[in-house]
Design an enzyme around this catalytic site. Structure first.
Site, PDB file in Angstrom:
ATOM      1  N   SER A  38       0.839  -1.200   0.000  1.00 35.97           N
ATOM      2  CA  SER A  38       0.000   0.000   0.000  1.00 35.97           C
ATOM      3  C   SER A  38       0.868   1.241   0.000  1.00 35.97           C
ATOM      4  O   SER A  38       1.790   1.367   0.817  1.00 35.97           O
ATOM      5  CB  SER A  38      -0.923   0.027   1.221  1.00 35.97           C
ATOM      6  OG  SER A  38      -1.649   1.237   1.273  1.00 35.97           O
ATOM      7  N   SER A  39       0.550   2.164  -0.902  1.00 39.46           N
ATOM      8  CA  SER A  39       1.264   3.438  -0.940  1.00 39.46           C
ATOM      9  C   SER A  39       0.949   4.290   0.276  1.00 39.46           C
ATOM     10  O   SER A  39       1.672   5.242   0.587  1.00 39.46           O
ATOM     11  CB  SER A  39       0.880   4.209  -2.207  1.00 39.46           C
ATOM     12  OG  SER A  39      -0.508   4.538  -2.182  1.00 39.46           O
ATOM     13  N   GLN A  40      -0.134   3.956   0.977  1.00 41.23           N
ATOM     14  CA  GLN A  40      -0.547   4.771   2.121  1.00 41.23           C
ATOM     15  C   GLN A  40       0.491   4.756   3.242  1.00 41.23           C
ATOM     16  O   GLN A  40       0.578   5.709   4.021  1.00 41.23           O
ATOM     17  CB  GLN A  40      -1.900   4.291   2.643  1.00 41.23           C
ATOM     18  CG  GLN A  40      -3.009   4.487   1.612  1.00 41.23           C
ATOM     19  CD  GLN A  40      -4.355   4.006   2.113  1.00 41.23           C
ATOM     20  OE1 GLN A  40      -4.808   4.397   3.179  1.00 41.23           O
ATOM     21  NE2 GLN A  40      -4.990   3.148   1.341  1.00 41.23           N
ATOM     22  N   SER A  66       0.788   1.644  -6.881  1.00 41.54           N
ATOM     23  CA  SER A  66      -0.055   2.821  -6.606  1.00 41.54           C
ATOM     24  C   SER A  66       0.780   4.088  -6.484  1.00 41.54           C
ATOM     25  O   SER A  66       0.480   4.980  -5.695  1.00 41.54           O
ATOM     26  CB  SER A  66      -0.868   2.612  -5.318  1.00 41.54           C
ATOM     27  OG  SER A  66      -1.609   1.424  -5.364  1.00 41.54           O
ATOM     28  N   ASP A 186      -8.009   1.371  -7.094  1.00 44.25           N
ATOM     29  CA  ASP A 186      -9.393   1.669  -6.741  1.00 44.25           C
ATOM     30  C   ASP A 186     -10.321   1.643  -7.952  1.00 44.25           C
ATOM     31  O   ASP A 186     -11.550   1.626  -7.800  1.00 44.25           O
ATOM     32  CB  ASP A 186      -9.488   3.043  -6.064  1.00 44.25           C
ATOM     33  CG  ASP A 186      -8.936   3.019  -4.644  1.00 44.25           C
ATOM     34  OD1 ASP A 186      -8.735   1.913  -4.099  1.00 44.25           O
ATOM     35  OD2 ASP A 186      -8.692   4.102  -4.086  1.00 44.25           O
ATOM     36  N   LYS A 213      -7.441  -4.788  -0.044  1.00 45.65           N
ATOM     37  CA  LYS A 213      -8.196  -3.586   0.310  1.00 45.65           C
ATOM     38  C   LYS A 213      -9.222  -3.962   1.375  1.00 45.65           C
ATOM     39  O   LYS A 213      -9.033  -4.909   2.137  1.00 45.65           O
ATOM     40  CB  LYS A 213      -8.842  -3.000  -0.950  1.00 45.65           C
ATOM     41  CG  LYS A 213      -7.824  -2.590  -2.017  1.00 45.65           C
ATOM     42  CD  LYS A 213      -6.952  -1.446  -1.544  1.00 45.65           C
ATOM     43  CE  LYS A 213      -5.963  -0.994  -2.592  1.00 45.65           C
ATOM     44  NZ  LYS A 213      -5.153   0.164  -2.147  1.00 45.65           N
ATOM     45  N   ARG A 217     -11.006  -7.407  -3.637  1.00 47.77           N
ATOM     46  CA  ARG A 217     -11.890  -6.837  -4.656  1.00 47.77           C
ATOM     47  C   ARG A 217     -11.862  -7.597  -5.971  1.00 47.77           C
ATOM     48  O   ARG A 217     -12.811  -7.509  -6.751  1.00 47.77           O
ATOM     49  CB  ARG A 217     -11.541  -5.357  -4.869  1.00 47.77           C
ATOM     50  CG  ARG A 217     -11.931  -4.487  -3.685  1.00 47.77           C
ATOM     51  CD  ARG A 217     -11.505  -3.046  -3.845  1.00 47.77           C
ATOM     52  NE  ARG A 217     -12.004  -2.233  -2.727  1.00 47.77           N
ATOM     53  CZ  ARG A 217     -11.565  -1.013  -2.421  1.00 47.77           C
ATOM     54  NH1 ARG A 217     -10.616  -0.456  -3.169  1.00 47.77           N
ATOM     55  NH2 ARG A 217     -12.066  -0.352  -1.404  1.00 47.77           N
ATOM     56  N   ARG A 260     -16.486   0.576  -2.520  1.00 47.25           N
ATOM     57  CA  ARG A 260     -16.236   0.544  -3.958  1.00 47.25           C
ATOM     58  C   ARG A 260     -16.942  -0.642  -4.636  1.00 47.25           C
ATOM     59  O   ARG A 260     -17.392  -0.529  -5.784  1.00 47.25           O
ATOM     60  CB  ARG A 260     -14.736   0.535  -4.248  1.00 47.25           C
ATOM     61  CG  ARG A 260     -14.030   1.728  -3.617  1.00 47.25           C
ATOM     62  CD  ARG A 260     -12.827   2.203  -4.377  1.00 47.25           C
ATOM     63  NE  ARG A 260     -12.199   3.318  -3.672  1.00 47.25           N
ATOM     64  CZ  ARG A 260     -12.608   4.581  -3.741  1.00 47.25           C
ATOM     65  NH1 ARG A 260     -13.652   4.888  -4.499  1.00 47.25           N
ATOM     66  NH2 ARG A 260     -11.985   5.526  -3.057  1.00 47.25           N
TER      67      ARG A 260
END
Length: 308
Positions: A38-40, A66, A186, A213, A217, A260
């Protein structure tokens, strides 16, 4: 990463999940972290690093997925007077800085992750000659601006006035394409729905990180679209939607408690034959609390309650 930087972070249940107790302050320094989950993680460290004493230098252990989201972070930091930069090994931000936007104001760009839903709605169900107009679509570093090009490649009638920040889109016959989502995870649910409507195959590649996520997904879209009559082929790193072999029919589907997934399935319901019921639809509040109101404004007939 927080521990390496002098803070303490503990899961009270010892399972790596919330509740969490974090004790600072961060001293700053050097650390290494995976870039393909995750880039977060990188975003959070850069935001915090600017106000540490030493600053933070991040070495990426793997290829960054990402990446545009980190570009957004660098863009916002710059707008707030904070210097951060890419390095040969990853990213770095000097310490001892402060946040001070020019003139004391900052205009938040429109969210292209959210814009993808009315854009896709217009592409699959917008009346010819009228369609859907989306406002607040000014260009930014967001990777999800790619959705505009994606719907265009599939054959939708799209006009993006970048200066005015408006996108006009109307229904047109769609054709399947191949698209990678390594930088736009996303968008996978939206693209999967577009693929279900399109003629031919839509192959969504470089998608393994989309499994981590709010839900998996990739599997979620394959399984829930499958309930509606859509043929798919799922692999670890990809999802292929066989639009030409599918006919969308209304069904009861699960939103998987994932905003999403819910919104993408609602789009499929627009063009499905019969009624579609989405369970747990209130979870759209995570990112787009006005989503169903927007659909009603566009002329969609729907019923809402606390569970659907």
């Amino acid at each position: 990463a927080l521990t390496d930087l002098g803070a303490e972070a503990d899961s009270t249940r010892g399972n790596g999940q919330a509740p969490l107790v974090v004790t600072g302050p961060l001293a700053g320094g050097e650390l290494s972290i995976p870039g393909d989950v995750s880039s977060q993680y990188i975003t959070a460290l850069l935001l915090a690093g600017a106000v540490t004493d030493e600053g933070i230098s991040i070495e990426l252990e793997t290829e960054l997925k990402s990446a545009p989201y980190v570009d957004i972070t660098l863009e916002v930091l710059d707008e707030f007077g904070v210097e951060a930069r890419k390095t040969d090994a990853g990213f770095a931000v000097d310490g001892g800085q402060s946040y001070a936007p020019a003139g004391g104001e900052y205009a938040v760009p429109g969210d292209f992750s959210s814009i993808s839903y009315p854009l896709a709605a217009g592409a699959i169900a917008g009346n010819e000659g009228e369609g859907v107009r989306i406002e607040g679509a000014h260009p930014s570093a967001q990777g999800d601006t790619a959705i505009v090009e994606i719907v265009e490649r599939m054959g939708a009638d799209v006009d993006w006035d970048r200066d005015a920040g408006t996108i006009d889109v109307a229904e047109a016959p769609l054709t399947g394409i191949e698209v990678g989502v390594e930088n736009t995870p996303d968008l996978l649910p939206t693209i999967a729905t577009l693929g279900a409507v399109a003629e031919g195959d839509t192959h969504i590649a470089n998608a393994e990180h989309v499994r981590y996520k709010e839900t998996d997904r990739v599997s979620a879209m394959a399984e829930e679209l499958g309930k509606m009559g859509v043929e798919t082929t799922e692999e670890r790193d990809s999802l292929t939607v066989h639009g030409g072999d599918s006919s969308l029919s209304g069904a009861t589907v699960s939103g998987r408690d994932d905003h999403r997934i819910i919104m993408a399935l609602a789009l499929a319901g627009l063009v499905a034959d019969g009624e579609t019921t989405i369970e747990g639809a209130d979870h759209v509040d995570v990112s787009f609390p006005g989503f169903f109101g927007m659909l009603e404004e566009l002329g969609v007939r729907l019923e809402r309650d606390g569970r659907q």
